[in-house]
Design a protein around this motif. Structure first.
Motif, PDB file in Angstrom:
ATOM      1  N   GLU A   7       0.831  -1.210   0.000  1.00 42.80           N
ATOM      2  CA  GLU A   7       0.000   0.000   0.000  1.00 42.80           C
ATOM      3  C   GLU A   7       0.865   1.259   0.000  1.00 42.80           C
ATOM      4  OE1 GLU A   7      -3.957  -1.445   2.440  1.00 42.80           O
ATOM      5  OE2 GLU A   7      -2.161  -0.892   3.562  1.00 42.80           O
ATOM      6  N   LEU A   8       1.947   1.225   0.746  1.00 45.59           N
ATOM      7  CA  LEU A   8       2.869   2.361   0.803  1.00 45.59           C
ATOM      8  C   LEU A   8       3.474   2.614  -0.567  1.00 45.59           C
ATOM      9  CD1 LEU A   8       4.323   4.518   2.476  1.00 45.59           C
ATOM     10  CD2 LEU A   8       6.037   2.779   3.056  1.00 45.59           C
ATOM     11  N   ARG A   9       3.920   1.555  -1.232  1.00 41.96           N
ATOM     12  CA  ARG A   9       4.499   1.695  -2.577  1.00 41.96           C
ATOM     13  C   ARG A   9       3.479   2.297  -3.551  1.00 41.96           C
ATOM     14  NH1 ARG A   9       9.007  -0.806  -4.042  1.00 41.96           N
ATOM     15  NH2 ARG A   9       8.261  -1.255  -6.126  1.00 41.96           N
ATOM     16  N   GLN A  10       2.245   1.799  -3.490  1.00 45.59           N
ATOM     17  CA  GLN A  10       1.205   2.305  -4.389  1.00 45.59           C
ATOM     18  C   GLN A  10       0.898   3.767  -4.115  1.00 45.59           C
ATOM     19  OE1 GLN A  10      -1.879  -0.588  -3.701  1.00 45.59           O
ATOM     20  NE2 GLN A  10      -1.112  -1.948  -5.316  1.00 45.59           N
ATOM     21  N   ARG A  11       0.839   4.148  -2.843  1.00 48.53           N
ATOM     22  CA  ARG A  11       0.529   5.539  -2.499  1.00 48.53           C
ATOM     23  C   ARG A  11       1.653   6.474  -2.922  1.00 48.53           C
ATOM     24  NH1 ARG A  11      -2.290   9.546  -3.098  1.00 48.53           N
ATOM     25  NH2 ARG A  11      -2.023  11.160  -1.550  1.00 48.53           N
ATOM     26  N   VAL A  12       2.891   6.073  -2.675  1.00 43.29           N
ATOM     27  CA  VAL A  12       4.025   6.927  -3.065  1.00 43.29           C
ATOM     28  C   VAL A  12       4.090   7.037  -4.591  1.00 43.29           C
ATOM     29  CG1 VAL A  12       6.535   7.188  -3.010  1.00 43.29           C
ATOM     30  CG2 VAL A  12       5.310   6.523  -0.941  1.00 43.29           C
ATOM     31  N   ALA A  13       3.827   5.955  -5.288  1.00 41.93           N
ATOM     32  CA  ALA A  13       3.797   6.005  -6.753  1.00 41.93           C
ATOM     33  C   ALA A  13       2.717   6.962  -7.230  1.00 41.93           C
ATOM     34  CB  ALA A  13       3.578   4.608  -7.333  1.00 41.93           C
ATOM     35  N   ALA A  14       1.567   6.955  -6.571  1.00 34.86           N
ATOM     36  CA  ALA A  14       0.493   7.891  -6.924  1.00 34.86           C
ATOM     37  C   ALA A  14       0.920   9.326  -6.646  1.00 34.86           C
ATOM     38  CB  ALA A  14      -0.770   7.550  -6.146  1.00 34.86           C
ATOM     39  N   LEU A  15       1.652   9.549  -5.564  1.00 35.91           N
ATOM     40  CA  LEU A  15       2.146  10.889  -5.252  1.00 35.91           C
ATOM     41  C   LEU A  15       3.122  11.377  -6.319  1.00 35.91           C
ATOM     42  CD1 LEU A  15       2.657  10.693  -1.380  1.00 35.91           C
ATOM     43  CD2 LEU A  15       0.934  12.029  -2.611  1.00 35.91           C
ATOM     44  N   VAL A  16       3.921  10.476  -6.870  1.00 37.07           N
ATOM     45  CA  VAL A  16       4.819  10.852  -7.963  1.00 37.07           C
ATOM     46  C   VAL A  16       3.989  11.321  -9.153  1.00 37.07           C
ATOM     47  CG1 VAL A  16       6.533  10.038  -9.630  1.00 37.07           C
ATOM     48  CG2 VAL A  16       6.703   9.338  -7.238  1.00 37.07           C
ATOM     49  N   GLY A  17       2.943  10.578  -9.462  1.00 41.73           N
ATOM     50  CA  GLY A  17       2.062  10.976 -10.561  1.00 41.73           C
ATOM     51  C   GLY A  17       1.451  12.345 -10.328  1.00 41.73           C
ATOM     52  N   GLU A  18       1.008  12.602  -9.102  1.00 40.83           N
ATOM     53  CA  GLU A  18       0.439  13.908  -8.766  1.00 40.83           C
ATOM     54  C   GLU A  18       1.485  15.015  -8.855  1.00 40.83           C
ATOM     55  OE1 GLU A  18      -1.453  13.549  -4.932  1.00 40.83           O
ATOM     56  OE2 GLU A  18      -2.613  11.809  -5.600  1.00 40.83           O
ATOM     57  N   ALA A  19       2.691  14.736  -8.377  1.00 39.95           N
ATOM     58  CA  ALA A  19       3.754  15.741  -8.378  1.00 39.95           C
ATOM     59  C   ALA A  19       4.189  16.118  -9.794  1.00 39.95           C
ATOM     60  CB  ALA A  19       4.959  15.237  -7.588  1.00 39.95           C
ATOM     61  N   THR A  20       3.988  15.198 -10.732  1.00 42.62           N
ATOM     62  CA  THR A  20       4.361  15.465 -12.124  1.00 42.62           C
ATOM     63  C   THR A  20       3.157  15.845 -12.974  1.00 42.62           C
ATOM     64  OG1 THR A  20       4.141  13.129 -12.745  1.00 42.62           O
ATOM     65  CG2 THR A  20       6.333  13.874 -12.030  1.00 42.62           C
ATOM     66  N   ALA A  63       9.271  18.857  -9.885  1.00 46.01           N
ATOM     67  CA  ALA A  63       8.378  17.755  -9.505  1.00 46.01           C
ATOM     68  C   ALA A  63       8.915  17.030  -8.270  1.00 46.01           C
ATOM     69  CB  ALA A  63       8.197  16.787 -10.660  1.00 46.01           C
ATOM     70  N   LEU A  64      10.235  16.901  -8.173  1.00 45.18           N
ATOM     71  CA  LEU A  64      10.825  16.252  -7.004  1.00 45.18           C
ATOM     72  C   LEU A  64      10.532  17.070  -5.746  1.00 45.18           C
ATOM     73  CD1 LEU A  64      12.480  13.940  -5.854  1.00 45.18           C
ATOM     74  CD2 LEU A  64      14.534  15.275  -6.327  1.00 45.18           C
ATOM     75  N   LEU A  65      10.624  18.388  -5.841  1.00 46.96           N
ATOM     76  CA  LEU A  65      10.298  19.235  -4.692  1.00 46.96           C
ATOM     77  C   LEU A  65       8.827  19.103  -4.313  1.00 46.96           C
ATOM     78  CD1 LEU A  65      12.346  22.455  -5.495  1.00 46.96           C
ATOM     79  CD2 LEU A  65      12.821  20.731  -3.736  1.00 46.96           C
ATOM     80  N   ARG A  66       7.954  19.048  -5.307  1.00 49.51           N
ATOM     81  CA  ARG A  66       6.525  18.842  -5.031  1.00 49.51           C
ATOM     82  C   ARG A  66       6.301  17.492  -4.349  1.00 49.51           C
ATOM     83  NH1 ARG A  66       4.897  20.363 -10.938  1.00 49.51           N
ATOM     84  NH2 ARG A  66       4.938  22.613 -10.823  1.00 49.51           N
ATOM     85  N   LEU A  67       6.994  16.483  -4.837  1.00 48.74           N
ATOM     86  CA  LEU A  67       6.868  15.142  -4.272  1.00 48.74           C
ATOM     87  C   LEU A  67       7.326  15.123  -2.819  1.00 48.74           C
ATOM     88  CD1 LEU A  67       6.362  12.098  -4.487  1.00 48.74           C
ATOM     89  CD2 LEU A  67       8.677  11.887  -5.449  1.00 48.74           C
TER      90      LEU A  67
END
Length: 88
Positions: free
Chosen positions: A5-18, A42-46
């Motif tokens: 779940e953590l991996r999926q959420r962080v991956a989703a956050l990457v999508g949002e940040a970009t 995007a990295l700063l947003r992430l």
């Protein structure tokens, strides 16, 4: 929250940040975030999103490298309170 779940959420956050330019599925594949097209803004947003959501502080200058999803998950796993602390 387990690691999947953590991996999926962080991956989703990457999508949002970009702004959707990098798909969560691509992040989950394990490639370098830079190679996927995550730029410095995007990295700063992430980092901001992760800090807000998980209550951690990420040091981009002196901390461990954060170039892959595994790097981010390892950082969050290391900073998570232990289950014993939750029960106290």
């Amino acid at each position: 929250m387990d690691d999947t779940e953590l991996r999926q959420r962080v991956a989703a956050l990457v999508g949002e940040a970009t702004a959707g330019e990098v798909a969560a599925a691509d992040v989950l594949a394990g490639d370098s975030l830079i190679a996927l097209g995550v730029d410095s803004l995007a990295l700063l947003r992430l980092v901001d999103a992760i800090e807000l959501e998980y209550g951690v502080e990420i040091d981009l200058n002196g901390g461990p490298p954060l170039d892959t999803l595994d790097d981010l998950v390892a950082l969050l796993t290391a900073t998570r309170p232990s289950p014993a602390a939750d029960q106290a």
